[in-house]
Design an enzyme around this catalytic site. Structure first.
Site, PDB file in Angstrom:
ATOM      1  N   GLU A 135      13.598 -19.444   7.519  1.00  0.00           N
ATOM      2  CA  GLU A 135      14.433 -18.461   6.821  1.00  0.00           C
ATOM      3  C   GLU A 135      13.902 -18.086   5.442  1.00  0.00           C
ATOM      4  O   GLU A 135      14.625 -18.149   4.445  1.00  0.00           O
ATOM      5  CB  GLU A 135      15.862 -18.983   6.716  1.00  0.00           C
ATOM      6  CG  GLU A 135      16.503 -19.245   8.069  1.00  0.00           C
ATOM      7  CD  GLU A 135      17.898 -19.829   7.971  1.00  0.00           C
ATOM      8  OE1 GLU A 135      18.421 -19.979   6.848  1.00  0.00           O
ATOM      9  OE2 GLU A 135      18.472 -20.149   9.027  1.00  0.00           O
ATOM     10  N   ASN A 145      10.507 -19.822  11.721  1.00  0.00           N
ATOM     11  CA  ASN A 145      11.826 -19.675  12.351  1.00  0.00           C
ATOM     12  C   ASN A 145      12.754 -18.871  11.442  1.00  0.00           C
ATOM     13  O   ASN A 145      12.791 -19.095  10.235  1.00  0.00           O
ATOM     14  CB  ASN A 145      12.415 -21.071  12.600  1.00  0.00           C
ATOM     15  CG  ASN A 145      13.664 -21.050  13.463  1.00  0.00           C
ATOM     16  OD1 ASN A 145      13.646 -20.522  14.566  1.00  0.00           O
ATOM     17  ND2 ASN A 145      14.742 -21.638  12.965  1.00  0.00           N
ATOM     18  N   HIS A 193      21.681 -15.988  17.016  1.00  0.00           N
ATOM     19  CA  HIS A 193      23.122 -16.206  16.858  1.00  0.00           C
ATOM     20  C   HIS A 193      23.808 -14.851  17.017  1.00  0.00           C
ATOM     21  O   HIS A 193      23.655 -13.974  16.160  1.00  0.00           O
ATOM     22  CB  HIS A 193      23.433 -16.789  15.480  1.00  0.00           C
ATOM     23  CG  HIS A 193      22.795 -18.110  15.212  1.00  0.00           C
ATOM     24  ND1 HIS A 193      23.153 -19.256  15.891  1.00  0.00           N
ATOM     25  CD2 HIS A 193      21.825 -18.471  14.341  1.00  0.00           C
ATOM     26  CE1 HIS A 193      22.435 -20.276  15.436  1.00  0.00           C
ATOM     27  NE2 HIS A 193      21.610 -19.825  14.503  1.00  0.00           N
ATOM     28  N   GLU A 200      17.992 -21.236  18.505  1.00  0.00           N
ATOM     29  CA  GLU A 200      19.334 -21.683  18.090  1.00  0.00           C
ATOM     30  C   GLU A 200      20.405 -20.838  18.778  1.00  0.00           C
ATOM     31  O   GLU A 200      21.417 -20.473  18.174  1.00  0.00           O
ATOM     32  CB  GLU A 200      19.482 -21.601  16.569  1.00  0.00           C
ATOM     33  CG  GLU A 200      18.445 -22.408  15.804  1.00  0.00           C
ATOM     34  CD  GLU A 200      18.628 -22.350  14.295  1.00  0.00           C
ATOM     35  OE1 GLU A 200      19.728 -21.959  13.833  1.00  0.00           O
ATOM     36  OE2 GLU A 200      17.676 -22.700  13.574  1.00  0.00           O
ATOM     37  N   ASP A 207      23.409 -19.145  20.365  1.00  0.00           N
ATOM     38  CA  ASP A 207      24.830 -19.226  20.684  1.00  0.00           C
ATOM     39  C   ASP A 207      25.405 -17.810  20.647  1.00  0.00           C
ATOM     40  O   ASP A 207      24.953 -16.960  19.874  1.00  0.00           O
ATOM     41  CB  ASP A 207      25.602 -20.194  19.783  1.00  0.00           C
ATOM     42  CG  ASP A 207      25.414 -19.974  18.292  1.00  0.00           C
ATOM     43  OD1 ASP A 207      24.979 -18.887  17.882  1.00  0.00           O
ATOM     44  OD2 ASP A 207      25.716 -20.898  17.517  1.00  0.00           O
TER      45      ASP A 207
END
Length: 459
Positions: A172, A215, A251, A280, A282
């Protein structure tokens, strides 16, 4: 992304990787001599996500919290369904080095040890990140900060050398919005834009075999942020900076849905010569709408040859970082949601049947490791007919690289890449409920991962 810091777990002494491997082999030998099977990996549930993904040449993993591993339902769901784990918080800087030069690997070791005992891979998350950073780091001057960053990378990667398949080296580092600029952080502000390259070069000197990833979130479609990351990766590849993969956190919710160009965006990064990973995942929601969105993501990964795997950010909704949005594949009681069935179907698996192994309902396939030694093992697959007689069967077995199958008995194999498809040698006809076996010998070449047995197909 914001995460809840892990609960404190008492420190313990961790043996070296060489010592742990020697102990594993010694233990396996003792158990074998006693007539007990010592499994290098876990026999997966019928149609499990990890099995189905392995047949497609991918992994399917989840984020894991060490303090939930003692919960039986959590551990059993993890063990049955996934073949890769990412420590949710336990490998972040504040968890490992809260005080300068004092490292506590206890909680992370617990996750790695659990994964290894079940034949799962491990993703390392994350070495350099502006968040969950101990206060002492931000207080350092440039020279000290550079030394601390490189030392942290070196110490953590050395501790886990040979045990991590992919590292999120930097996490990030770019701003949201339309600027495409770097995010303000102690590293950016004091070391300048070169800190990312330096982190990757340091990481490569420590572990030449682990995949080194950048990432980030909100980079899933083409936008200013993903364009900036793309330009950085392109520049790194052109100049020989050691970057192997890019992680897309993924996400999603109603305000940030799966972008229409998700697959195309993954593909353009892959075309630069790096792997892409969904790291990650979801998706908030429920029912068929959530299931459809999960299907889009899985299909996009399967359509991109260099998309090597998918990690969902948690096992169950009740422990999700945004649990009110019910974003995962299992509800708070560990029941499979429609999204689970959709993901399994997209991967080519089936949720029918029972017991261990793969199955279509007409037959099931159960894997057992029958013996092990330094440098190899024997595996056995039991093929069992369902409620009707069958006259033929096929079972795919994915042997993780660099392992090699050196012999097969009671079956006729054909091999494509790491996937060995086994058909009957003479034992194809089975009465309803009856079973047969085939076996194989594997040379491990340094890998202790268990093979993945896919769905049994009967006729």
């Amino acid at each position: 992304m914001a995460q809840i810091p892990p609960s404190g777990i008492p420190a313990r002494t961790r043996p070296s990787a060489r010592t742990r491997r020697a102990l594993s082999l010694l233990t396996a030998g003792v158990l074998a001599a006693a007539g007990v099977v010592a499994l290098a990996g876990n026999a997966q549930a019928v149609g499990a996500l990890g099995d189905a993904a392995a047949v497609k040449g991918r992994y399917f993993g989840t984020a894991v919290a060490a303090n939930h591993l003692g919960e039986a339902a959590y551990a059993s769901t993890l063990n049955a369904q996934f073949d890769s784990v990412t420590p949710e918080n336990e490998m972040k800087w504040d968890a490992l080095e809260s005080t300068r030069d004092s490292f506590d690997f206890a909680a992370a070791d617990r996750i790695v040890g659990h994964a290894q005992s079940k034949g799962m891979k491990v993703r390392g998350h994350t070495l350099v990140w502006h968040s969950q950073l101990p206060g002492w780091v931000g207080g350092l001057g440039a020279t000290d900060l550079r030394s601390a960053m490189n030392n942290h990378i070196t110490q953590v990667m050395t501790h886990y050398k040979g045990e991590i398949h992919s590292w999120d080296v930097v996490n990030e580092a770019y701003q949201d919005g339309s600027s495409g600029a770097r995010r303000s952080s102690p590293f950016q502000d004091k070391l300048g834009s070169g800190f990312i390259e330096e982190a990757f070069r340091t990481a490569r000197t420590v572990d030449a075999d682990a995949k080194l990833c950048y990432n980030d979130y909100n980079t899933d479609g083409r936008n200013a942020k993903s364009n900036a990351v793309y330009d950085m990766v392109k520049d790194f590849k052109q100049r020989g900076v050691p970057i192997d993969c890019v992680g897309f956190q993924s996400h999603f919710n109603s305000n940030s849905p799966v972008p229409s160009d998700f697959q195309a965006n993954l593909q353009r990064f892959a075309d630069l010569g790096v792997d892409v990973q969904i790291t990650e995942l979801d998706i908030e929601g429920s029912g068929s709408a959530q299931a459809a969105n999960y299907t889009k993501v899985v299909n996009a990964c399967l359509a991109v040859t260099r998309c090597t795997g998918i990690t969902v950010w948690g096992v169950t909704d009740k422990y999700s970082w945004r649990s009110s949005g019910t974003p995962l594949l299992f509800d708070g009681d560990y029941n499979k949601k429609p999204a689970y069935d959709a993901v399994l179907a997209a991967l080519g698996g089936s949720s029918g049947g029972g017991g261990d192994g793969g199955g279509t309902g007409a037959c099931t396939a159960t894997y057992t490791q029958t013996s092990t030694w330094n440098g190899g093992y024997n595996g056995q697959v039991t093929v069992k007919a369902g409620g009707s007689a069958i006259t033929n069967w096929t079972v795919p077995v994915t042997v993780p690289s660099p392992q090699k199958v050196s012999a097969v008995w009671n079956g006729t194999p054909s091999t494509s890449g790491d996937v060995m498809t086994v058909r009957p040698a003479w034992n194809g006809s089975l009465a309803a409920g009856s079973s047969t076996t085939f076996g194989f010998t594997v040379t491990t070449n340094g890998s202790t991962s268990a093979p993945a047995v896919g769905a049994c197909t009967a006729s």
